[in-house]
Design a protein around this motif. Structure first.
Motif, PDB file in Angstrom:
ATOM      1  N   THR A   3       0.838  -1.181   0.000  1.00 56.63           N
ATOM      2  CA  THR A   3       0.000   0.000   0.000  1.00 56.63           C
ATOM      3  C   THR A   3       0.873   1.229   0.000  1.00 56.63           C
ATOM      4  O   THR A   3       2.046   1.192   0.324  1.00 56.63           O
ATOM      5  N   THR A   6      -0.866   8.650   1.262  1.00 51.05           N
ATOM      6  CA  THR A   6      -1.381   9.706   0.408  1.00 51.05           C
ATOM      7  C   THR A   6      -0.420  10.870   0.272  1.00 51.05           C
ATOM      8  O   THR A   6      -0.266  11.453  -0.780  1.00 51.05           O
ATOM      9  N   ARG A 106     -13.127  -0.730  -9.799  1.00 49.79           N
ATOM     10  CA  ARG A 106     -13.685  -0.247  -8.536  1.00 49.79           C
ATOM     11  C   ARG A 106     -14.158   1.197  -8.621  1.00 49.79           C
ATOM     12  O   ARG A 106     -15.252   1.528  -8.158  1.00 49.79           O
ATOM     13  N   PHE A 107     -13.347   2.073  -9.220  1.00 48.27           N
ATOM     14  CA  PHE A 107     -13.658   3.497  -9.180  1.00 48.27           C
ATOM     15  C   PHE A 107     -14.273   4.025 -10.471  1.00 48.27           C
ATOM     16  O   PHE A 107     -14.973   5.033 -10.453  1.00 48.27           O
ATOM     17  N   ARG A 115     -10.282  12.405  -9.947  1.00 46.34           N
ATOM     18  CA  ARG A 115      -9.413  12.424  -8.772  1.00 46.34           C
ATOM     19  C   ARG A 115      -8.002  12.860  -9.153  1.00 46.34           C
ATOM     20  O   ARG A 115      -7.354  13.616  -8.416  1.00 46.34           O
ATOM     21  N   GLU A 185     -17.676  13.925  -4.226  1.00 49.94           N
ATOM     22  CA  GLU A 185     -18.145  12.591  -4.612  1.00 49.94           C
ATOM     23  C   GLU A 185     -19.116  12.679  -5.784  1.00 49.94           C
ATOM     24  O   GLU A 185     -19.048  11.877  -6.731  1.00 49.94           O
ATOM     25  N   GLY A 302      -8.738  12.669   1.161  1.00 43.01           N
ATOM     26  CA  GLY A 302      -9.431  11.431   1.481  1.00 43.01           C
ATOM     27  C   GLY A 302      -9.828  10.650   0.244  1.00 43.01           C
ATOM     28  O   GLY A 302      -9.738   9.410   0.222  1.00 43.01           O
ATOM     29  N   ARG A 303     -10.242  11.339  -0.809  1.00 41.84           N
ATOM     30  CA  ARG A 303     -10.603  10.651  -2.051  1.00 41.84           C
ATOM     31  C   ARG A 303      -9.363  10.051  -2.727  1.00 41.84           C
ATOM     32  O   ARG A 303      -9.426   8.970  -3.322  1.00 41.84           O
ATOM     33  N   GLU A 306      -8.301   6.759  -0.960  1.00 41.94           N
ATOM     34  CA  GLU A 306      -9.044   5.554  -1.346  1.00 41.94           C
ATOM     35  C   GLU A 306      -8.339   4.811  -2.475  1.00 41.94           C
ATOM     36  O   GLU A 306      -8.350   3.582  -2.522  1.00 41.94           O
ATOM     37  N   THR A 309      -4.467   3.658  -1.223  1.00 42.87           N
ATOM     38  CA  THR A 309      -4.409   2.545  -0.275  1.00 42.87           C
ATOM     39  C   THR A 309      -4.962   1.255  -0.867  1.00 42.87           C
ATOM     40  O   THR A 309      -5.000   0.236  -0.174  1.00 42.87           O
ATOM     41  N   GLU A 310      -5.397   1.307  -2.131  1.00 38.84           N
ATOM     42  CA  GLU A 310      -5.829   0.071  -2.795  1.00 38.84           C
ATOM     43  C   GLU A 310      -4.604  -0.841  -2.955  1.00 38.84           C
ATOM     44  O   GLU A 310      -3.581  -0.425  -3.492  1.00 38.84           O
TER      45      GLU A 310
END
Length: 558
Positions: A3, A6, A106-107, A115, A185, A302-303, A306, A309-310
């Protein structure tokens, strides 16, 4: 799995510049705190008809210093923002490429772009926002201390209202963080829908549904508008509340200062300084702006977290022993959306042979090809090449041993020679041309005005010609194992037969096949049905099974 974090830390990727920004901001705050005292002293001297030239020069020097420091803050803040944003974008780009297709699954590709572009720019302002917030906090603190030095009663008046201001700032910070996260979001969802529409623009145009797609893309706009209005309401409410409380505190300080002036406990100059320090000490408006900027940066961070940290694939340090390229899948299970797309696959491809994989659409052929070349990891089971688990190989060893060709090869914008030679190690011009001849791409490339030096964007080509360039890249790459994931689907039957025949006898080949003729040229065929291997054998033997014949779209015998 590995991982990534950020941010490089609270100081950002340019700590020296951040420290310089903090020093400039602190110095500007300090100069701003000295100026009222200097002005007050100058006024007292002028009223007393005493020499004040020196103090006038002090005031002028402080004003000039403030202007210079403000310019320095602007330059340093811009460079810190730019460096942090660039660092985040590079980190995010590396992470997305390292995670592979799972990131887009996923995204969504559109949300990832949002992002990478928008959220990274907002998150990149975090270090500079922290520095500005420290300076913004130093102003009220310094103003409070200065009032206490002038007279403790002035500080006591201000202290009485401090809890109210603290509660206002705390509520504002909490509410801003929530609504900013919601706004970002929804922005990502709109970007994802737009990306889907751009990818399918031909289908949309052919179906005449452009208006419907526009409405679909913009459907979240009311929600975005509500989130935006809420964000501005929160900031406006905080500014209004602070505008109501701060002047009252300032008036209280001035009233007490005026009373002390009548009792000869303050001079006129000290009254002037106290009025300026009261404004600095109640500078909630500046804090509101800085907290809003930091909240937006934190929500964007924070976005990004995500994605960052994948888990990305971890590699070992083993090398392959000498071998023919024997591929083995043992009990492979691969889940997608909670469903076992591959369910207990046991398969052996002998070194030097060609195995074709056939099956209906959705049977898991492409996922099997991805697992075989470790473009995706199975959720259970193991994949081995010449007896070594793929997970234990180093990155360079793995990518040097396995080549890939796809239905839609990605030609990334270089020259045709650069794109064919793309790989861990650049290929020589002779190797590139040899691979192009083997893929039957050399002829149409040489017809171009600049030949192999033609930029991909300037090379008009059909789908079949693009596939041949992708095949040439795979051939130039070499390796023990070549995985062809539907890489022959756009070729005419004659060209496909020529290329398929050229594959025989050169290493191990795993071939996703949709035509009976392609399967017939392979040494063996694996029939994949609903995620399981139903049978393995020569095409002629399997053709006797009705279910096998139904796996081909045309249902005709080659």
């Amino acid at each position: 799995m590995t991982t990534r974090t950020t941010e490089p830390g609270p100081l950002g990727p340019a700590p020296a510049r951040w420290l310089a920004l903090c020093l400039a901001s602190t110095a500007a705050t300090g100069a701003g705190l000295l100026l009222p005292a200097a002005l007050g002293r100058t006024l007292d001297l002028l009223l007393a008809d005493a020499p004040a030239t020196r103090w006038v020069l002090y005031c002028a020097a402080l004003v000039l210093l403030l202007a210079l420091l403000d310019a320095g803050e602007t330059v340093l803040g811009g460079t810190v923002d730019a460096r942090t944003t660039g660092w985040l974008r590079r980190r995010l780009n590396r992470q997305v490429l390292a995670v592979g297709p799972r990131a887009a699954d996923r995204f969504g590709s559109g949300d990832l772009v949002a992002r990478l572009v928008g959220n990274a720019a907002q998150a990149g302002t975090a270090p500079a926002a922290r520095a500005a917030l420290l300076a913004a906090l130093a102003g009220p603190a310094g103003g409070f201390v200065a009032l206490a030095l002038i007279d403790p009663w002035l500080a006591a008046v201000l202290l009485a209202g401090a809890p109210v201001l603290a509660l206002l700032l705390r509520a504002f910070s909490r509410d801003t963080r929530d609504c900013v996260a919601r706004y970002q979001e929804v922005q990502g969802r709109i970007a994802g829908a737009l990306s889907e529409a751009i990818g399918g623009h031909r289908s949309i145009q052919a179906a005449g549904t452009a208006q419907r797609e526009t409405e679909r893309i913009l459907r979240p706009l009311p929600e975005l508008s509500r989130a935006g209005r809420r964000m501005w309401r929160v900031q406006g409410r905080a500014a209004g509340q602070s505008a109501a409380v701060a002047p009252l505190l300032q008036l209280g300080v001035l009233a007490v200062a005026g009373f002390l002036l009548t009792r000869d406990r303050l001079t006129v100059g000290e009254l002037l300084a106290a009025s300026r320090y009261a404004v600095l000490a109640t500078g909630v408006g500046v804090l509101v702006g800085q907290l809003a900027s930091l909240a937006r940066a934190r929500a964007a961070t924070g976005r990004l977290a995500e994605v960052l940290t994948e888990p990305s694939p971890a590699y070992g340090d083993r090398r392959l022993p000498p071998g023919p390229g024997r591929l083995e899948l043992r009990g492979v299970i691969a889940l997608r959306g909670g469903r076992a797309v591959l369910d207990g696959i046991d398969l052996v491809v002998p070194g030097g042979s060609t195995l074709a994989v056939v099956g209906r659409s959705g049977s898991g052929k492409s996922l099997l090809a991805a697992v075989a070349g470790r473009l995706a990891d199975p959720d259970a089971g193991e994949v081995l090449l010449d007896g070594v688990p793929l997970r234990e190989l180093s990155h360079d060893e793995l990518r040097g041993a396995i080549g890939h060709a796809f239905e839609r090869p990605a030609l990334l914008g270089g020259t045709l020679e650069e794109e064919i030679g793309l790989g861990p190690v650049p290929r020589s011009p002779a190797r590139v041309r040899e691979a192009a001849r083997k893929a039957h791409a050399d002829e149409f490339v040489r017809r171009l005005p600049a030949g192999y030096a033609t930029l991909c964007a300037d090379a008009p080509r059909s789908g079949g010609e693009s596939q041949r360039l992708g095949l040439a890249r795979a051939f130039a790459h070499g390796g023990r194992l070549l995985v062809l994931d539907d890489a022959l689907s756009s070729l005419d039957t004659v060209t496909e037969a020529l290329i398929t025949d050229s594959l025989m006898g050169e290493g191990t080949r795993l071939l996703i096949a949709h035509r009976p003729a392609t399967a017939a040229r392979a040494d063996a065929v694996a029939w994949l049905d609903e995620g399981r291997i139903r049978a393995v054998g020569p095409h002629e033997k399997l053709w006797e099974l009705s279910g096998y014949r139904a796996a081909f779209a045309d249902g005709e015998r080659p």
